[in-house]
Design a protein around this motif. Sequence first.
Motif, PDB file in Angstrom:
ATOM      1  N   GLU A 129       0.826  -1.195   0.000  1.00 41.90           N
ATOM      2  CA  GLU A 129       0.000   0.000   0.000  1.00 41.90           C
ATOM      3  C   GLU A 129       0.864   1.249   0.000  1.00 41.90           C
ATOM      4  O   GLU A 129       1.971   1.249   0.554  1.00 41.90           O
ATOM      5  N   SER A 130       0.343   2.304  -0.577  1.00 40.99           N
ATOM      6  CA  SER A 130       1.002   3.603  -0.549  1.00 40.99           C
ATOM      7  C   SER A 130      -0.050   4.694  -0.682  1.00 40.99           C
ATOM      8  O   SER A 130      -1.209   4.415  -1.019  1.00 40.99           O
ATOM      9  N   GLY A 131       0.362   5.926  -0.411  1.00 42.68           N
ATOM     10  CA  GLY A 131      -0.526   7.063  -0.614  1.00 42.68           C
ATOM     11  C   GLY A 131      -1.124   7.643   0.650  1.00 42.68           C
ATOM     12  O   GLY A 131      -1.848   8.637   0.599  1.00 42.68           O
ATOM     13  N   GLY A 132      -0.837   7.016   1.780  1.00 42.78           N
ATOM     14  CA  GLY A 132      -1.371   7.551   3.023  1.00 42.78           C
ATOM     15  C   GLY A 132      -0.678   8.846   3.410  1.00 42.78           C
ATOM     16  O   GLY A 132       0.302   9.258   2.794  1.00 42.78           O
ATOM     17  N   GLY A 133      -1.202   9.491   4.447  1.00 47.33           N
ATOM     18  CA  GLY A 133      -0.598  10.723   4.913  1.00 47.33           C
ATOM     19  C   GLY A 133      -1.522  11.476   5.835  1.00 47.33           C
ATOM     20  O   GLY A 133      -2.522  10.940   6.311  1.00 47.33           O
ATOM     21  N   LEU A 134      -1.155  12.722   6.085  1.00 48.13           N
ATOM     22  CA  LEU A 134      -1.923  13.615   6.953  1.00 48.13           C
ATOM     23  C   LEU A 134      -2.682  14.599   6.071  1.00 48.13           C
ATOM     24  O   LEU A 134      -2.086  15.237   5.187  1.00 48.13           O
ATOM     25  N   VAL A 135      -3.973  14.720   6.318  1.00 52.12           N
ATOM     26  CA  VAL A 135      -4.806  15.627   5.533  1.00 52.12           C
ATOM     27  C   VAL A 135      -5.843  16.268   6.444  1.00 52.12           C
ATOM     28  O   VAL A 135      -6.242  15.668   7.454  1.00 52.12           O
ATOM     29  N   ASP A 143     -11.446 -12.458   7.551  1.00 53.32           N
ATOM     30  CA  ASP A 143     -10.944 -13.831   7.464  1.00 53.32           C
ATOM     31  C   ASP A 143     -11.254 -14.494   6.136  1.00 53.32           C
ATOM     32  O   ASP A 143     -10.828 -15.625   5.889  1.00 53.32           O
ATOM     33  N   ASN A 144     -11.965 -13.800   5.252  1.00 53.28           N
ATOM     34  CA  ASN A 144     -12.184 -14.298   3.897  1.00 53.28           C
ATOM     35  C   ASN A 144     -11.114 -13.813   2.924  1.00 53.28           C
ATOM     36  O   ASN A 144     -11.203 -14.099   1.723  1.00 53.28           O
ATOM     37  N   TYR A 145     -10.130 -13.097   3.431  1.00 54.82           N
ATOM     38  CA  TYR A 145      -9.047 -12.584   2.602  1.00 54.82           C
ATOM     39  C   TYR A 145      -7.749 -13.257   2.997  1.00 54.82           C
ATOM     40  O   TYR A 145      -7.508 -13.524   4.170  1.00 54.82           O
ATOM     41  N   GLU A 146      -6.920 -13.521   2.001  1.00 58.26           N
ATOM     42  CA  GLU A 146      -5.751 -14.368   2.244  1.00 58.26           C
ATOM     43  C   GLU A 146      -4.460 -13.584   2.409  1.00 58.26           C
ATOM     44  O   GLU A 146      -3.773 -13.735   3.415  1.00 58.26           O
ATOM     45  N   TYR A 147      -4.083 -12.802   1.399  1.00 53.83           N
ATOM     46  CA  TYR A 147      -2.823 -12.064   1.438  1.00 53.83           C
ATOM     47  C   TYR A 147      -3.095 -10.609   1.797  1.00 53.83           C
ATOM     48  O   TYR A 147      -4.036  -9.996   1.270  1.00 53.83           O
ATOM     49  N   TRP A 148      -2.239 -10.067   2.653  1.00 55.82           N
ATOM     50  CA  TRP A 148      -2.406  -8.710   3.154  1.00 55.82           C
ATOM     51  C   TRP A 148      -1.141  -7.901   2.949  1.00 55.82           C
ATOM     52  O   TRP A 148      -0.019  -8.439   3.026  1.00 55.82           O
ATOM     53  N   GLY A 149      -1.317  -6.589   2.737  1.00 56.19           N
ATOM     54  CA  GLY A 149      -0.190  -5.694   2.729  1.00 56.19           C
ATOM     55  C   GLY A 149       0.158  -5.251   4.141  1.00 56.19           C
ATOM     56  O   GLY A 149      -0.483  -5.669   5.118  1.00 56.19           O
ATOM     57  N   GLN A 150       1.159  -4.385   4.244  1.00 55.51           N
ATOM     58  CA  GLN A 150       1.631  -3.917   5.545  1.00 55.51           C
ATOM     59  C   GLN A 150       0.846  -2.731   6.065  1.00 55.51           C
ATOM     60  O   GLN A 150       0.967  -2.388   7.252  1.00 55.51           O
ATOM     61  N   GLY A 151       0.091  -2.095   5.214  1.00 56.27           N
ATOM     62  CA  GLY A 151      -0.740  -0.988   5.647  1.00 56.27           C
ATOM     63  C   GLY A 151      -0.111   0.374   5.396  1.00 56.27           C
ATOM     64  O   GLY A 151       1.106   0.502   5.291  1.00 56.27           O
ATOM     65  N   THR A 152      -0.976   1.377   5.308  1.00 56.58           N
ATOM     66  CA  THR A 152      -0.525   2.761   5.160  1.00 56.58           C
ATOM     67  C   THR A 152      -1.390   3.632   6.062  1.00 56.58           C
ATOM     68  O   THR A 152      -2.616   3.454   6.128  1.00 56.58           O
ATOM     69  N   GLN A 153      -0.750   4.534   6.785  1.00 55.60           N
ATOM     70  CA  GLN A 153      -1.452   5.364   7.776  1.00 55.60           C
ATOM     71  C   GLN A 153      -2.157   6.527   7.091  1.00 55.60           C
ATOM     72  O   GLN A 153      -1.560   7.253   6.289  1.00 55.60           O
ATOM     73  N   VAL A 154      -3.410   6.702   7.457  1.00 61.19           N
ATOM     74  CA  VAL A 154      -4.190   7.866   7.030  1.00 61.19           C
ATOM     75  C   VAL A 154      -4.622   8.609   8.289  1.00 61.19           C
ATOM     76  O   VAL A 154      -5.246   8.012   9.176  1.00 61.19           O
ATOM     77  N   THR A 155      -4.276   9.875   8.367  1.00 57.54           N
ATOM     78  CA  THR A 155      -4.644  10.705   9.507  1.00 57.54           C
ATOM     79  C   THR A 155      -5.384  11.930   9.000  1.00 57.54           C
ATOM     80  O   THR A 155      -4.865  12.660   8.156  1.00 57.54           O
ATOM     81  N   VAL A 156      -6.581  12.121   9.510  1.00 59.26           N
ATOM     82  CA  VAL A 156      -7.409  13.254   9.113  1.00 59.26           C
ATOM     83  C   VAL A 156      -7.566  14.171  10.315  1.00 59.26           C
ATOM     84  O   VAL A 156      -8.122  13.765  11.346  1.00 59.26           O
ATOM     85  N   SER A 157      -7.087  15.386  10.187  1.00 56.02           N
ATOM     86  CA  SER A 157      -7.163  16.343  11.293  1.00 56.02           C
ATOM     87  C   SER A 157      -8.427  17.181  11.172  1.00 56.02           C
ATOM     88  O   SER A 157      -8.919  17.462  10.082  1.00 56.02           O
ATOM     89  N   SER A 158      -8.944  17.560  12.339  1.00 56.52           N
ATOM     90  CA  SER A 158     -10.190  18.345  12.346  1.00 56.52           C
ATOM     91  C   SER A 158      -9.907  19.832  12.267  1.00 56.52           C
ATOM     92  O   SER A 158      -8.789  20.280  12.383  1.00 56.52           O
TER      93      SER A 158
END
Length: 121
Positions: free
Chosen positions: A6-12, A106-121
């Motif tokens: 995964e990619s594209g996460g960030g602070l918005v 649990d119906n999904y087999e392969y997973w990525g490492q994840g990407t952080q998404v942070t939304v500030s108020s």
Amino acid sequence: QVQLRESGGGLVQAGGSLRLSCAASGRSFSRYVIGWFRQAPGKERDFVAAIGWSGITSYVDSVKGRFTISRDNAKNTVYLQMNSLKPEDTAVYYCATGNGISARPDNYEYWGQGTQVTVSS
């Protein structure tokens, strides 16, 4: 075996947009359902959206009209366009492969490492 990244996460800021990408390596990518899930601290991993090999899509109600999932099989990539982001969308976002559209992790087999998404108020 399939590897996902995964990619594209960030602070918005709230109301902003991000586009997440899920790049896959391995064979037969186009045959897989790809799902997006998210996990906030102290909470379970929740379904966000999924897309089948034919382009059929499914979304959790809380993101309908704001998020769009799409795939480019030539690039072995699935995208999650996220608009009108809210602070409650803050989480680590994961993509995963499955054999059918499902909201159950649990119906999904392969997973990525994840990407952080942070939304500030």
